[in-house]
Design an enzyme around this catalytic site. Structure first.
Site, PDB file in Angstrom:
ATOM      1  N   CYS A 123      23.593   6.048 -10.453  1.00 20.35           N
ATOM      2  CA  CYS A 123      24.290   5.326 -11.508  1.00 20.35           C
ATOM      3  C   CYS A 123      23.327   4.334 -12.123  1.00 20.35           C
ATOM      4  O   CYS A 123      22.210   4.154 -11.658  1.00 20.35           O
ATOM      5  CB  CYS A 123      25.498   4.581 -10.935  1.00 20.35           C
ATOM      6  SG  CYS A 123      26.580   5.607  -9.925  1.00 20.35           S
ATOM      7  N   ARG A 127      21.372   8.000 -16.496  1.00 16.48           N
ATOM      8  CA  ARG A 127      21.538   7.930 -15.045  1.00 16.48           C
ATOM      9  C   ARG A 127      22.938   8.341 -14.605  1.00 16.48           C
ATOM     10  O   ARG A 127      23.210   8.455 -13.408  1.00 16.48           O
ATOM     11  CB  ARG A 127      21.252   6.512 -14.551  1.00 16.48           C
ATOM     12  CG  ARG A 127      19.842   6.028 -14.828  1.00 16.48           C
ATOM     13  CD  ARG A 127      19.617   4.664 -14.229  1.00 16.48           C
ATOM     14  NE  ARG A 127      19.691   4.707 -12.794  1.00 16.48           N
ATOM     15  CZ  ARG A 127      18.681   5.011 -11.984  1.00 16.48           C
ATOM     16  NH1 ARG A 127      17.495   5.283 -12.497  1.00 16.48           N
ATOM     17  NH2 ARG A 127      18.833   5.025 -10.691  1.00 16.48           N
ATOM     18  N   TRP A 179      27.696   8.136 -12.155  1.00 16.28           N
ATOM     19  CA  TRP A 179      27.636   9.561 -11.819  1.00 16.28           C
ATOM     20  C   TRP A 179      28.312   9.698 -10.464  1.00 16.28           C
ATOM     21  O   TRP A 179      27.861   9.153  -9.469  1.00 16.28           O
ATOM     22  CB  TRP A 179      26.201  10.036 -11.756  1.00 16.28           C
ATOM     23  CG  TRP A 179      26.043  11.512 -11.542  1.00 16.28           C
ATOM     24  CD1 TRP A 179      26.157  12.502 -12.468  1.00 16.28           C
ATOM     25  CD2 TRP A 179      25.720  12.169 -10.312  1.00 16.28           C
ATOM     26  NE1 TRP A 179      25.933  13.717 -11.905  1.00 16.28           N
ATOM     27  CE2 TRP A 179      25.660  13.551 -10.572  1.00 16.28           C
ATOM     28  CE3 TRP A 179      25.485  11.733  -9.001  1.00 16.28           C
ATOM     29  CZ2 TRP A 179      25.372  14.488  -9.587  1.00 16.28           C
ATOM     30  CZ3 TRP A 179      25.204  12.668  -8.018  1.00 16.28           C
ATOM     31  CH2 TRP A 179      25.143  14.028  -8.323  1.00 16.28           C
ATOM     32  N   ASN A 226      24.755   1.217  -7.224  1.00 15.42           N
ATOM     33  CA  ASN A 226      24.105   2.519  -7.340  1.00 15.42           C
ATOM     34  C   ASN A 226      23.648   2.919  -5.952  1.00 15.42           C
ATOM     35  O   ASN A 226      22.892   2.194  -5.310  1.00 15.42           O
ATOM     36  CB  ASN A 226      22.910   2.457  -8.290  1.00 15.42           C
ATOM     37  CG  ASN A 226      22.108   3.743  -8.288  1.00 15.42           C
ATOM     38  OD1 ASN A 226      22.659   4.822  -8.124  1.00 15.42           O
ATOM     39  ND2 ASN A 226      20.798   3.631  -8.455  1.00 15.42           N
ATOM     40  N   GLY A 227      24.107   4.081  -5.477  1.00 12.62           N
ATOM     41  CA  GLY A 227      23.718   4.552  -4.152  1.00 12.62           C
ATOM     42  C   GLY A 227      24.914   5.098  -3.409  1.00 12.62           C
ATOM     43  O   GLY A 227      25.949   5.428  -3.996  1.00 12.62           O
ATOM     44  N   GLU A 245      11.234  27.950 -14.562  1.00 15.94           N
ATOM     45  CA  GLU A 245      11.463  26.717 -15.330  1.00 15.94           C
ATOM     46  C   GLU A 245      12.182  27.009 -16.642  1.00 15.94           C
ATOM     47  O   GLU A 245      13.076  26.259 -17.053  1.00 15.94           O
ATOM     48  CB  GLU A 245      10.127  26.009 -15.584  1.00 15.94           C
ATOM     49  CG  GLU A 245      10.216  24.761 -16.438  1.00 15.94           C
ATOM     50  CD  GLU A 245      11.106  23.670 -15.859  1.00 15.94           C
ATOM     51  OE1 GLU A 245      11.454  22.744 -16.621  1.00 15.94           O
ATOM     52  OE2 GLU A 245      11.472  23.735 -14.658  1.00 15.94           O
ATOM     53  N   LYS A 247      15.859  25.408 -17.621  1.00 14.35           N
ATOM     54  CA  LYS A 247      16.106  24.649 -18.851  1.00 14.35           C
ATOM     55  C   LYS A 247      17.289  25.231 -19.614  1.00 14.35           C
ATOM     56  O   LYS A 247      18.137  24.499 -20.119  1.00 14.35           O
ATOM     57  CB  LYS A 247      14.859  24.657 -19.739  1.00 14.35           C
ATOM     58  CG  LYS A 247      13.787  23.715 -19.306  1.00 14.35           C
ATOM     59  CD  LYS A 247      14.229  22.263 -19.479  1.00 14.35           C
ATOM     60  CE  LYS A 247      13.448  21.347 -18.569  1.00 14.35           C
ATOM     61  NZ  LYS A 247      13.800  21.410 -17.150  1.00 14.35           N
ATOM     62  N   GLU A 265      20.713  24.578 -17.690  1.00 11.02           N
ATOM     63  CA  GLU A 265      21.168  23.200 -17.502  1.00 11.02           C
ATOM     64  C   GLU A 265      21.637  22.548 -18.791  1.00 11.02           C
ATOM     65  O   GLU A 265      22.456  21.624 -18.744  1.00 11.02           O
ATOM     66  CB  GLU A 265      20.095  22.339 -16.820  1.00 11.02           C
ATOM     67  CG  GLU A 265      18.882  21.987 -17.642  1.00 11.02           C
ATOM     68  CD  GLU A 265      17.883  21.127 -16.863  1.00 11.02           C
ATOM     69  OE1 GLU A 265      18.323  20.264 -16.081  1.00 11.02           O
ATOM     70  OE2 GLU A 265      16.672  21.314 -17.034  1.00 11.02           O
ATOM     71  N   HIS A 290      14.220  46.320  -7.355  1.00  8.06           N
ATOM     72  CA  HIS A 290      14.823  46.080  -6.042  1.00  8.06           C
ATOM     73  C   HIS A 290      16.221  45.482  -6.165  1.00  8.06           C
ATOM     74  O   HIS A 290      16.673  44.772  -5.265  1.00  8.06           O
ATOM     75  CB  HIS A 290      13.918  45.174  -5.206  1.00  8.06           C
ATOM     76  CG  HIS A 290      12.601  45.795  -4.896  1.00  8.06           C
ATOM     77  ND1 HIS A 290      12.445  46.795  -3.954  1.00  8.06           N
ATOM     78  CD2 HIS A 290      11.366  45.583  -5.438  1.00  8.06           C
ATOM     79  CE1 HIS A 290      11.185  47.166  -3.917  1.00  8.06           C
ATOM     80  NE2 HIS A 290      10.501  46.460  -4.810  1.00  8.06           N
ATOM     81  N   LYS A 296      19.921  12.035 -14.748  1.00  9.30           N
ATOM     82  CA  LYS A 296      18.465  12.075 -14.864  1.00  9.30           C
ATOM     83  C   LYS A 296      17.759  11.848 -13.534  1.00  9.30           C
ATOM     84  O   LYS A 296      16.902  12.615 -13.139  1.00  9.30           O
ATOM     85  CB  LYS A 296      18.006  11.019 -15.883  1.00  9.30           C
ATOM     86  CG  LYS A 296      16.498  10.987 -16.105  1.00  9.30           C
ATOM     87  CD  LYS A 296      15.997  12.273 -16.719  1.00  9.30           C
ATOM     88  CE  LYS A 296      14.528  12.212 -17.068  1.00  9.30           C
ATOM     89  NZ  LYS A 296      14.038  13.510 -17.545  1.00  9.30           N
TER      90      LYS A 296
END
Length: 609
Positions: free
Chosen positions: A2, A27, A74, A100-101, A482, A486, A489, A505, A604
């Protein structure tokens, strides 16, 4: 994970807090709130949704007061909702907290507090903190905070105000980022520098185990025992405009376009061709130490993990030292075989990624030397590592990493060259060839960005599809991973990447008429093999877009379209080739109407496990 911000001074606090929260919204953004204290009361406003929803609720009628705290969330404990939004209060409303945590022992503490008569309103772990402060309060908020945090297990950056002690903010840090901003007649706390950069360039970066008490005229830092801590002022050098969109519709597009500058800055002063050296000021790996290295581990999460996969290839090729790449969230739990003869390379854009920090600490506990790659000066990773390479990418606001990733690749190339040169495992000709090619990367990146319209057009062709596949060999495989990450997300298109040779396969069963397949073919020694896999896709009527080096005319015969990149040294191609991948994802997301900078369910900086 957060963002928190706090203000005390002569100005009205609410506009400053709201502006700071907007700059911290990367965040977390599933709820937001502010608490403003004035001489007679404390106004608490919080709501589910982004900062703009909070502003709409206020309707321009900001609560008056010169001290306050704010939070953008978040969710970890408790779903996104008005009641779970921060700030949180105790039973009396006298003590107000942002956090935050994660408080890992919150359930135990909650049950104890409830047995003492405390009534909880939310599902969050955070709410135990204000109730504990209420329980322990002895007339001194700072002393009460010391006692409270001694009972907490987990991670936290806490900011607390109380109407019993107006004009004061008390904050504390353990394993979550926190800074104190120093102003004239005003002072601040925040999770990150952009939140307060409009108001001050002078900050204290708090370390784990430190607390701060701020009033409008004073900032006092102590450890958790109350012992004074002498802090050095960190003066922010980058321009505040760097944290703004600069005329681009989204931060992500701005940051994609900043890559030529980021490449140049990250390489500045580090290549010394006249001496045949790579200069890394904060890396001190002696020849004797490197000769004793038996293995290198690269540990990271998400996009940084993909950078590590590229790094493995490059380091092994240039140094002939075996490299293992591991996901940070798994690393500690498999009893890794590392010791004093192991070099561990940690990669984290923010320098605060919880899983990566844990891997760093585990590595050091087992005796390994740790070299960190990060974008944030003063971050936990940068302070705790033995050696550090900063990627001078500048602030990255969009959740989807772009310039941080590509500069991580440059940093990994520097590590490979540094070790290879120190051990005498690269000849002068090859060293000069690679370093000369690196100097061309900024201008070559500009050339790719000049082809943006074509990439946009291609992205729009598959933006309505629900499945996209990426295939590649060698260095094109982590590039594909990657690219797929991208796309999924930010556009929410289901995207998967495969080593091209694995198609037969099982994966080939998913290919049918019109299914888009992105196929990089930048590794010329693997071109014929990848071309064979592309033909397998075309035989099932897939729609193939190739990513190739300039001058490769052969590929046109076998695919539906081609994106070309300037030719460079083979080990450097991922640095350039990722730019079209980023643009494809960006324009697909825009075409689908997605919130590019703030994709759902993501944040983020992942500062919790």
């Amino acid at each position: 994970m957060c963002g928190i911000v706090g203000y005390v001074g002569d100005k009205q606090a609410a506009p400053i807090l709201l502006d700071g929260l907007k700059r911290l919204e990367y965040r977390g953004y599933d709820s937001a709130g502010i608490a403003i204290h004035n001489c007679c009361c404390t106004n608490l406003i919080k709501i589910e949704g982004k900062i703009k929803v909070l502003e709409e609720k206020l309707g321009g009628a900001y609560p008056e007061g010169h001290v306050g705290i704010g939070h953008t969330r978040w969710a970890t404990h408790g779903r996104p909702s008005d009641v779970n939004a921060h700030p949180h209060t105790d039973c009396t409303g006298d003590f107000i907290v942002v956090h935050n945590g994660i408080i890992e022992n919150y359930q135990e503490l909650k049950e104890w507090l409830q047995s003492e008569g405390h009534v909880f309103k939310s599902e969050t772990d955070t709410e135990v903190v204000p109730h504990m402060i209420e329980h322990f309060y002895d007339g001194d908020l700072f002393e009460t905070m010391k006692k409270t945090i001694s009972k907490l297990e987990g991670s936290f950056a806490l900011g607390v105000i109380s109407r019993r002690e107006p004009g004061t903010i008390v904050a504390a840090r353990k394993s979550s980022p926190l800074i104190a901003g120093l102003g004239e007649g005003e002072n601040f706390i925040a999770s990150d520098i952009p939140a307060i950069l409009q108001h001050t360039r002078k900050v204290y970066i708090l370390e784990d185990g430190e607390m701060v008490k701020i009033t409008k005229d004073k900032v006092e830092v102590t450890d958790f025992e109350g012992n004074p801590v002498a802090k050095s002022i960190f003066e922010v050098k980058w321009d505040a405009v760097a944290a703004e969109k600069g005329g681009y519709p989204h931060f992500m597009l701005k940051e994609i376009h900043e890559q030529p500058r980021a490449f140049k800055d990250t390489m500045a002063g580090r290549i010394l061709p006249e001496k045949g050296e790579i200069k890394l000021d904060d890396v001190h790996l002696s020849k004797e130490y490197l000769q004793g290295i038996k293995k290198i581990f690269i540990v990271a999460c998400g996009t940084a993990y993909h950078a590590g996969m590229v790094g493995k290839y490059v380091i092994e090729k240039l140094t002939r030292v075996p490299v293992e790449v591991d996901i940070a969230s798994e690393f500690r739990y498999r009893d890794p075989m590392i010791d004093k003869n192991t070099l561990v390379i940690i990669i984290s854009q923010s320098g605060e990624t919880a899983d990566t920090l844990a891997a760093l600490r585990e590595s050091k506990k087992l005796g390994a030397r740790v070299l960190a790659i990060t974008n944030v000066v003063g971050s936990s990773v940068s302070r705790e590592a033995d050696d550090i390479i900063y990627t001078w990418a500048g602030p990255e606001i969009a959740v989807a990493s772009t310039k941080a990733y590509s500069t991580q690749l440059i940093a990994l190339d520097f590590i490979a060259l540094y070790i290879a040169r120190t051990l005498g495992r690269i000849c002068e000709k090859d060293f000069q060839e690679i370093t000369s090619a690196m100097k061309n990367l900024p201008d070559q990146a500009k050339i790719i960005l000049g082809h943006e319209d074509k990439i946009k057009s291609l992205a729009q062709k598959f933006s309505d599809r629900e499945d996209v596949f990426y295939i590649g060999r060698g260095l094109d495989y982590p590039l594909s991973l990657e690219g797929a990450l991208k796309l999924k997300e930010i556009s929410y298109i289901h995207a998967e990447a495969y080593a091209a040779g694995e198609l037969k396969h099982g994966t080939l069963a998913l290919i049918e008429e019109g299914v888009p397949v992105i196929a990089p073919v930048t590794q010329e020694h693997l071109f014929e093999k990848t071309l064979s896999n592309i033909k397998e896709v075309k035989a099932r009527e897939g729609f193939v877009v190739a990513l190739a080096n300039e001058g490769n005319e052969e590929i046109k015969k076998s695919v539906d379209d081609v994106i070309y990149i300037p030719k460079t040294h083979p080990i450097l191609t991922p640095i350039l080739a990722v730019i079209p991948m980023q643009l494809l994802a960006y324009y697909a997301a825009v075409a689908r109407g997605c919130d590019v900078d703030k994709p759902r369910n993501l944040a983020k900086s992942v500062t919790v496990e």
